[in-house]
Design a protein around this motif. Structure first.
Motif, PDB file in Angstrom:
ATOM      1  N   ALA A  41      57.745  -5.545  33.086  1.00  0.00           N
ATOM      2  CA  ALA A  41      57.098  -6.607  33.852  1.00  0.00           C
ATOM      3  C   ALA A  41      55.673  -6.190  34.182  1.00  0.00           C
ATOM      4  O   ALA A  41      55.368  -5.002  34.262  1.00  0.00           O
ATOM      5  CB  ALA A  41      57.882  -6.889  35.136  1.00  0.00           C
ATOM      6  N   PHE A  42      54.819  -7.174  34.356  1.00  0.00           N
ATOM      7  CA  PHE A  42      53.449  -6.921  34.773  1.00  0.00           C
ATOM      8  C   PHE A  42      53.347  -7.062  36.277  1.00  0.00           C
ATOM      9  O   PHE A  42      53.932  -7.975  36.868  1.00  0.00           O
ATOM     10  CB  PHE A  42      52.484  -7.954  34.155  1.00  0.00           C
ATOM     11  CG  PHE A  42      52.206  -7.730  32.698  1.00  0.00           C
ATOM     12  CD1 PHE A  42      51.197  -6.877  32.292  1.00  0.00           C
ATOM     13  CD2 PHE A  42      52.936  -8.403  31.744  1.00  0.00           C
ATOM     14  CE1 PHE A  42      50.930  -6.690  30.947  1.00  0.00           C
ATOM     15  CE2 PHE A  42      52.673  -8.228  30.390  1.00  0.00           C
ATOM     16  CZ  PHE A  42      51.663  -7.361  29.993  1.00  0.00           C
ATOM     17  N   ALA A  43      52.580  -6.191  36.899  1.00  0.00           N
ATOM     18  CA  ALA A  43      52.162  -6.378  38.286  1.00  0.00           C
ATOM     19  C   ALA A  43      50.743  -6.923  38.197  1.00  0.00           C
ATOM     20  O   ALA A  43      49.885  -6.321  37.556  1.00  0.00           O
ATOM     21  CB  ALA A  43      52.184  -5.057  39.049  1.00  0.00           C
ATOM     22  N   LEU A  44      50.531  -8.089  38.776  1.00  0.00           N
ATOM     23  CA  LEU A  44      49.199  -8.701  38.775  1.00  0.00           C
ATOM     24  C   LEU A  44      48.567  -8.476  40.137  1.00  0.00           C
ATOM     25  O   LEU A  44      49.113  -8.904  41.153  1.00  0.00           O
ATOM     26  CB  LEU A  44      49.295 -10.201  38.484  1.00  0.00           C
ATOM     27  CG  LEU A  44      49.941 -10.577  37.157  1.00  0.00           C
ATOM     28  CD1 LEU A  44      50.012 -12.081  37.004  1.00  0.00           C
ATOM     29  CD2 LEU A  44      49.167  -9.969  36.013  1.00  0.00           C
ATOM     30  N   ILE A  45      47.429  -7.812  40.153  1.00  0.00           N
ATOM     31  CA  ILE A  45      46.762  -7.478  41.397  1.00  0.00           C
ATOM     32  C   ILE A  45      45.667  -8.511  41.648  1.00  0.00           C
ATOM     33  O   ILE A  45      44.743  -8.654  40.860  1.00  0.00           O
ATOM     34  CB  ILE A  45      46.129  -6.067  41.326  1.00  0.00           C
ATOM     35  CG1 ILE A  45      47.103  -5.043  40.773  1.00  0.00           C
ATOM     36  CG2 ILE A  45      45.547  -5.674  42.675  1.00  0.00           C
ATOM     37  CD1 ILE A  45      48.354  -4.838  41.572  1.00  0.00           C
TER      38      ILE A  45
ATOM     39  N   ALA B 259      43.372  -9.591  44.956  1.00  0.00           N
ATOM     40  CA  ALA B 259      42.967  -9.382  46.356  1.00  0.00           C
ATOM     41  C   ALA B 259      44.021  -8.553  47.085  1.00  0.00           C
ATOM     42  O   ALA B 259      44.233  -7.400  46.755  1.00  0.00           O
ATOM     43  CB  ALA B 259      42.683 -10.711  47.042  1.00  0.00           C
ATOM     44  N   THR B 260      44.735  -9.152  48.024  1.00  0.00           N
ATOM     45  CA  THR B 260      45.686  -8.383  48.838  1.00  0.00           C
ATOM     46  C   THR B 260      47.133  -8.647  48.449  1.00  0.00           C
ATOM     47  O   THR B 260      48.030  -8.268  49.171  1.00  0.00           O
ATOM     48  CB  THR B 260      45.521  -8.744  50.318  1.00  0.00           C
ATOM     49  OG1 THR B 260      45.755 -10.148  50.471  1.00  0.00           O
ATOM     50  CG2 THR B 260      44.133  -8.381  50.804  1.00  0.00           C
ATOM     51  N   GLU B 261      47.384  -9.283  47.316  1.00  0.00           N
ATOM     52  CA  GLU B 261      48.764  -9.557  46.930  1.00  0.00           C
ATOM     53  C   GLU B 261      49.061  -9.035  45.526  1.00  0.00           C
ATOM     54  O   GLU B 261      48.157  -8.828  44.734  1.00  0.00           O
ATOM     55  CB  GLU B 261      49.061 -11.062  47.004  1.00  0.00           C
ATOM     56  CG  GLU B 261      48.220 -11.900  46.069  1.00  0.00           C
ATOM     57  CD  GLU B 261      48.431 -13.385  46.273  1.00  0.00           C
ATOM     58  OE1 GLU B 261      49.322 -13.781  47.024  1.00  0.00           O
ATOM     59  OE2 GLU B 261      47.710 -14.145  45.643  1.00  0.00           O
ATOM     60  N   VAL B 262      50.318  -8.777  45.268  1.00  0.00           N
ATOM     61  CA  VAL B 262      50.779  -8.353  43.945  1.00  0.00           C
ATOM     62  C   VAL B 262      51.773  -9.394  43.458  1.00  0.00           C
ATOM     63  O   VAL B 262      52.747  -9.674  44.126  1.00  0.00           O
ATOM     64  CB  VAL B 262      51.464  -6.967  44.011  1.00  0.00           C
ATOM     65  CG1 VAL B 262      52.027  -6.587  42.657  1.00  0.00           C
ATOM     66  CG2 VAL B 262      50.506  -5.914  44.518  1.00  0.00           C
ATOM     67  N   MET B 263      51.484  -9.983  42.277  1.00  0.00           N
ATOM     68  CA  MET B 263      52.388 -10.956  41.678  1.00  0.00           C
ATOM     69  C   MET B 263      53.116 -10.267  40.533  1.00  0.00           C
ATOM     70  O   MET B 263      52.644  -9.267  40.015  1.00  0.00           O
ATOM     71  CB  MET B 263      51.590 -12.149  41.151  1.00  0.00           C
ATOM     72  CG  MET B 263      50.872 -12.913  42.269  1.00  0.00           C
ATOM     73  SD  MET B 263      49.766 -14.161  41.605  1.00  0.00           S
ATOM     74  CE  MET B 263      48.331 -13.171  41.253  1.00  0.00           C
ATOM     75  N   VAL B 264      54.242 -10.805  40.118  1.00  0.00           N
ATOM     76  CA  VAL B 264      55.042 -10.199  39.053  1.00  0.00           C
ATOM     77  C   VAL B 264      55.251 -11.209  37.933  1.00  0.00           C
ATOM     78  O   VAL B 264      55.586 -12.366  38.186  1.00  0.00           O
ATOM     79  CB  VAL B 264      56.415  -9.732  39.615  1.00  0.00           C
ATOM     80  CG1 VAL B 264      57.279  -9.174  38.492  1.00  0.00           C
ATOM     81  CG2 VAL B 264      56.203  -8.702  40.714  1.00  0.00           C
ATOM     82  N   ILE B 265      55.015 -10.751  36.694  1.00  0.00           N
ATOM     83  CA  ILE B 265      55.286 -11.558  35.502  1.00  0.00           C
ATOM     84  C   ILE B 265      56.070 -10.679  34.551  1.00  0.00           C
ATOM     85  O   ILE B 265      55.702  -9.531  34.332  1.00  0.00           O
ATOM     86  CB  ILE B 265      53.987 -12.022  34.820  1.00  0.00           C
ATOM     87  CG1 ILE B 265      53.204 -12.978  35.715  1.00  0.00           C
ATOM     88  CG2 ILE B 265      54.292 -12.688  33.483  1.00  0.00           C
ATOM     89  CD1 ILE B 265      51.903 -13.426  35.110  1.00  0.00           C
ATOM     90  N   ARG B 266      57.133 -11.215  34.005  1.00  0.00           N
ATOM     91  CA  ARG B 266      57.925 -10.429  33.036  1.00  0.00           C
ATOM     92  C   ARG B 266      57.082 -10.143  31.797  1.00  0.00           C
ATOM     93  O   ARG B 266      56.395 -11.010  31.293  1.00  0.00           O
ATOM     94  CB  ARG B 266      59.180 -11.195  32.648  1.00  0.00           C
ATOM     95  CG  ARG B 266      60.050 -10.381  31.725  1.00  0.00           C
ATOM     96  CD  ARG B 266      61.380 -10.997  31.521  1.00  0.00           C
ATOM     97  NE  ARG B 266      62.090 -10.203  30.512  1.00  0.00           N
ATOM     98  CZ  ARG B 266      63.312 -10.405  30.185  1.00  0.00           C
ATOM     99  NH1 ARG B 266      63.991 -11.358  30.767  1.00  0.00           N
ATOM    100  NH2 ARG B 266      63.896  -9.667  29.260  1.00  0.00           N
ATOM    101  N   GLY B 267      57.137  -8.912  31.295  1.00  0.00           N
ATOM    102  CA  GLY B 267      56.304  -8.497  30.171  1.00  0.00           C
ATOM    103  C   GLY B 267      56.981  -8.340  28.888  1.00  0.00           C
ATOM    104  O   GLY B 267      58.013  -8.234  28.523  1.00  0.00           O
TER     105      GLY B 267
END
Length: 134
Positions: free
Chosen positions: A120-124, A126-134
């Motif tokens: 999975a990708f961690a998308l950075i 600003a102040t949040e981390v989003m997750v997308i399956r990689g």
């Protein structure tokens, strides 16, 4: 050009080996046969499918999907831990030996098909981390 064994390519892309073999047979991914009849996947194909290399765009085209996100803001790793409480899921991703934890909705976690061992990708942002399956 680096050539990758199908098992390794499937792991890098985040799909099963049987799925990769089907993609080869259906010409969804390029492969080259060795003199012994074994398939090898060009590293450029793995890059294309993982979004590691931006596509060649014409002046009018805008990047889409993962290519629209700056490379320094997306980190590919492996889901190491998941905890659920109510409507939320706490996802921990191992990225190069470091852990990043994000809180996302339970529905998003299920929709992405996240589970331990999945890339999975961690998308950075600003102040949040989003997750997308990689």
């Amino acid at each position: 050009m680096e050539m990758i064994k199908p098992h390794d390519a499937a792991k890098q892309i985040g799909i099963s080996y049987p799925t990769l073999k089907q993609w080869i047979y259906k010409k969804k991914i390029k492969s080259i046969k060795t003199p012994g009849g074994h398939h090898r996947i060009p590293s450029s194909e793995v890059d294309r499918l993982t979004g590691a290399e931006p596509s060649k765009l014409t002046a009018r085209q805008k990047p889409v999907g993962l290519n629209a996100i700056s490379g320094r803001n997306k980190l590919l790793g492996t889901v190491m831990d998941m905890k659920f409480e109510g409507l939320l899921a706490q996802i921990t991703i191992n990225i190069g030996g470091q852990s990043i934890t994000s809180i996302i909705t339970r529905d998003a976690c299920l929709e992405l098909g996240l589970k331990k061992g999945v890339r999975a990708f961690a998308l950075i942002k600003a102040t949040e981390v989003m997750v997308i399956r990689g």
